[in-house]
Design a protein around this motif. Sequence first.
Motif, PDB file in Angstrom:
ATOM      1  N   ASP A  70      39.925  38.104  33.842  1.00 55.02           N
ATOM      2  CA  ASP A  70      41.013  38.495  34.734  1.00 55.02           C
ATOM      3  C   ASP A  70      41.963  39.418  33.979  1.00 55.02           C
ATOM      4  O   ASP A  70      42.456  39.074  32.897  1.00 55.02           O
ATOM      5  CB  ASP A  70      41.780  37.255  35.222  1.00 55.02           C
ATOM      6  CG  ASP A  70      40.994  36.466  36.259  1.00 55.02           C
ATOM      7  OD1 ASP A  70      40.119  37.059  36.915  1.00 55.02           O
ATOM      8  OD2 ASP A  70      41.250  35.256  36.410  1.00 55.02           O
ATOM      9  N   MET A  72      51.081  32.136  35.728  1.00 56.52           N
ATOM     10  CA  MET A  72      49.706  31.874  35.297  1.00 56.52           C
ATOM     11  C   MET A  72      49.680  31.071  33.997  1.00 56.52           C
ATOM     12  O   MET A  72      48.903  30.119  33.855  1.00 56.52           O
ATOM     13  CB  MET A  72      48.948  33.195  35.119  1.00 56.52           C
ATOM     14  CG  MET A  72      48.760  33.978  36.401  1.00 56.52           C
ATOM     15  SD  MET A  72      47.917  35.574  36.169  1.00 56.52           S
ATOM     16  CE  MET A  72      46.196  35.026  36.094  1.00 56.52           C
ATOM     17  N   GLY A  76      50.943  27.491  34.518  1.00 57.80           N
ATOM     18  CA  GLY A  76      49.948  26.726  35.277  1.00 57.80           C
ATOM     19  C   GLY A  76      48.684  26.421  34.490  1.00 57.80           C
ATOM     20  O   GLY A  76      47.735  25.836  35.024  1.00 57.80           O
ATOM     21  N   GLY A  77      48.649  26.820  33.232  1.00 56.45           N
ATOM     22  CA  GLY A  77      47.490  26.527  32.388  1.00 56.45           C
ATOM     23  C   GLY A  77      46.304  27.429  32.630  1.00 56.45           C
ATOM     24  O   GLY A  77      45.194  27.140  32.180  1.00 56.45           O
ATOM     25  N   GLN A  78      46.525  28.550  33.337  1.00 57.47           N
ATOM     26  CA  GLN A  78      45.445  29.493  33.616  1.00 57.47           C
ATOM     27  C   GLN A  78      45.871  30.916  33.265  1.00 57.47           C
ATOM     28  O   GLN A  78      45.997  31.781  34.135  1.00 57.47           O
ATOM     29  CB  GLN A  78      45.035  29.414  35.090  1.00 57.47           C
ATOM     30  CG  GLN A  78      44.392  28.080  35.469  1.00 57.47           C
ATOM     31  CD  GLN A  78      43.926  28.061  36.906  1.00 57.47           C
ATOM     32  OE1 GLN A  78      44.620  28.512  37.812  1.00 57.47           O
ATOM     33  NE2 GLN A  78      42.721  27.549  37.123  1.00 57.47           N
ATOM     34  N   PRO A  79      46.113  31.150  31.982  1.00 58.91           N
ATOM     35  CA  PRO A  79      46.516  32.502  31.586  1.00 58.91           C
ATOM     36  C   PRO A  79      45.396  33.493  31.846  1.00 58.91           C
ATOM     37  O   PRO A  79      44.216  33.134  31.786  1.00 58.91           O
ATOM     38  CB  PRO A  79      46.778  32.366  30.089  1.00 58.91           C
ATOM     39  CG  PRO A  79      45.897  31.229  29.660  1.00 58.91           C
ATOM     40  CD  PRO A  79      45.907  30.275  30.819  1.00 58.91           C
ATOM     41  N   PRO A  80      45.752  34.753  32.146  1.00 61.36           N
ATOM     42  CA  PRO A  80      44.697  35.750  32.330  1.00 61.36           C
ATOM     43  C   PRO A  80      44.057  36.072  30.983  1.00 61.36           C
ATOM     44  O   PRO A  80      44.629  35.778  29.926  1.00 61.36           O
ATOM     45  CB  PRO A  80      45.466  36.956  32.876  1.00 61.36           C
ATOM     46  CG  PRO A  80      46.828  36.821  32.258  1.00 61.36           C
ATOM     47  CD  PRO A  80      47.100  35.345  32.233  1.00 61.36           C
ATOM     48  N   GLY A 117      44.129  30.540  25.237  1.00 56.90           N
ATOM     49  CA  GLY A 117      43.872  29.571  26.302  1.00 56.90           C
ATOM     50  C   GLY A 117      43.101  30.105  27.476  1.00 56.90           C
ATOM     51  O   GLY A 117      42.885  29.391  28.460  1.00 56.90           O
ATOM     52  N   SER A 118      42.659  31.361  27.406  1.00 61.14           N
ATOM     53  CA  SER A 118      41.904  31.933  28.530  1.00 61.14           C
ATOM     54  C   SER A 118      40.449  31.468  28.520  1.00 61.14           C
ATOM     55  O   SER A 118      39.740  31.611  29.517  1.00 61.14           O
ATOM     56  CB  SER A 118      41.939  33.462  28.482  1.00 61.14           C
ATOM     57  OG  SER A 118      41.201  33.950  27.366  1.00 61.14           O
ATOM     58  N   LYS A 119      40.001  30.948  27.381  1.00 58.60           N
ATOM     59  CA  LYS A 119      38.621  30.480  27.171  1.00 58.60           C
ATOM     60  C   LYS A 119      37.608  31.627  27.087  1.00 58.60           C
ATOM     61  O   LYS A 119      36.408  31.399  27.016  1.00 58.60           O
ATOM     62  CB  LYS A 119      38.200  29.471  28.243  1.00 58.60           C
ATOM     63  CG  LYS A 119      39.068  28.211  28.260  1.00 58.60           C
ATOM     64  CD  LYS A 119      38.648  27.262  29.358  1.00 58.60           C
ATOM     65  CE  LYS A 119      39.552  26.029  29.375  1.00 58.60           C
ATOM     66  NZ  LYS A 119      39.201  25.108  30.481  1.00 58.60           N
TER      67      LYS A 119
END
Length: 432
Positions: free
Chosen positions: A45, A91, A94-98, A319-321
Amino acid sequence: MKKHFKVISILMVFVLLTLTSMACAKKDDAGSAGGAAGGKNVTLDFVWFSDGKEGEVMRNIIKDYETKNPNVKINLIEIAYKDLSTKLKTMITGGQPPALARISTTEIGAFSNQALDLATYVGGVDKFTEQFIDSIKPYYVVNNKVIAAPMDVTANGLFYNKTLFDKAGVKVPTSPDNIWTWDEFQAALKQVMEKGGAKYGMVWDFTPHRWSTLLYQFGGSMISPDGTKATINDEAGVQAAEYFKKLHTDGTMPTSVWFGGENPNNLFRSGTVAAHLAGNWMISNYKDITNFEWGVTYMPKAKQRSSVPGGKFVMAFNGSKVEKEAADFIQYLSTKEVNSKFNQESLFMSPRKDSAKLDYEFGKEMFEIFSDELNNTSAAAAEDWSKQTIVPKFSNDLKNSLVEVIAGKTTAKEAMDKTAKAIDKAIAEDKK
């Protein structure tokens, strides 16, 4: 009995060979699906905003990259620039960084703690940063970490009305070897006003950022290099404020811009102003002017030459994995070929040292002058403006102080002392 045993053995060997062949085929298929390098299938993303046509240019770059790396899909999330900071905070919280985001000098400091340190992916800090112009390094290298990669760069510089200068018989500097001092430039502007018919000598954007160009040319800074105290009230800062007042009080500049908020772009477009100190993006903005000829020349100097660098960067996030894949894409964007393509087609300036001269469809020579300004810029400029957790807290104080100086309500020394107190307060608050 032996005959039966031999047949069974042959059958077992056949079965084993068949199973092995099938396993290899599956492995090959999996590798093929995973891309040219056999990597896992991933989606990155990429939060993006556009000022002009650079979004279209980036989409084409992404398309090329996906063709070369079929395991990677890049999802461009296009938003308005004004929503960038809020979008990223939402983002990340919410634990969903791009995986990636385009970011400006205004936000880069605010997200430095969440940024992926690219140094370990790009061969180290020195190897990566040596590709780019030195004056922007403080923006993207923080605590010896590479928190982003430069994509394009901006600079302050000088536009002039060629028609008025020619009418007055005034020739502008054509080389860094013969640029004017500020006093020489002011004398030239007076001549363009008297003989060329210019109503005003110049206009100057109503922002502390643009004014600070003069501060750095006088050898000053807003904050000490270690970030511990204000320096704007040093001798250089006071001299810069006094000279800025002089440009207004002697009639070289109209007071309507800094007092009344009149648009300097419109004044220059009217054809009645000899020069405009602004950012390089005005090359594209002024492209449609037809009522007079205009160009870009070298800014004058005081104690030294200097511009103020800015620009846009690409940041990857922890943290984007998909950190490795994000870093790989950033490294691709940073190559000379891709970065040059992006900036040339977008009519931007490249931050790469080896891409100062690009074959632009418009304004090639003008961009080269802006690049030269950056190559002769004080290190203090980026050191100051990279402190974006501090600067916004005092920028209005600086602007208001300069207005008071121009109006004669206070002395330059008093105004800069007042601004220094606001800076020291902002520094103290930032440390809490």
